[in-house]
Design a protein around this motif. Sequence first.
Motif: not given
Length: 217
Positions: A131-135, A137, A158, A161-162, A209
């Motif tokens: 999920a975190n590799q897909r663009q 939300n 978010p 986290l980055r 994001n």
Amino acid sequence: MLKIFIKKYLQNRHQLYGRKPLKYPENRQFFYKIPIDNLANLTQFLTKQNIVEARTTLNGSDVTIENVSKNFGTFKALENVGFTIKKGEFFSLLGPSGCGKTTLLRIIAGFDFPDKGVVLFDGENVVPLAANQRQSNTVFQNYALFPHLSVYENVAFPLRLRKVDKNIIDEKVKEYLHMVQLDAHMNKKPNQLSGGQRQRVAIARALINEPKVLLLD
């Protein structure tokens, strides 16, 4: 782009309808309901004003669902579902409870995986990606806000986290809170907000994001 269009259109609508321009304070947003029979005139107006179509400036993706199926034991939640959502489109899934709407959204987002079929973002199969590799939300049904964090920190989460620079975080959080008209509530906790305000916090957090695909359950 949308804000520019709304402001320009309101200030110049007398060119379409022979009315005086609408005066309004800069810190207030107004939305004008355009009669359906004037959409052609509106297109001509935008062309004359050299306003580029919003579709060309959107940060989005084409989303294609191909033959997606998902079973939970003997229960078939999805069976050979397929459709395409073009970049810039708003697409609604309608149906009774238990028909698979949330299941499909979770598959698109990467929280669940299909038993069969693929999900494509701009032609690329994203099913193998986490999920975190897909663009993308998601705004969840219950909003999933952190109750111990302020509105500001919920929206900033978010970016933290980055490990984004704190000055950029502060600028973007204030920008998105202003967009959803929650500037005055940034230091409040979620339990101090109305249901609609909590929903707007969740939307701001999902948008910050700048995802290519926004899912609202």
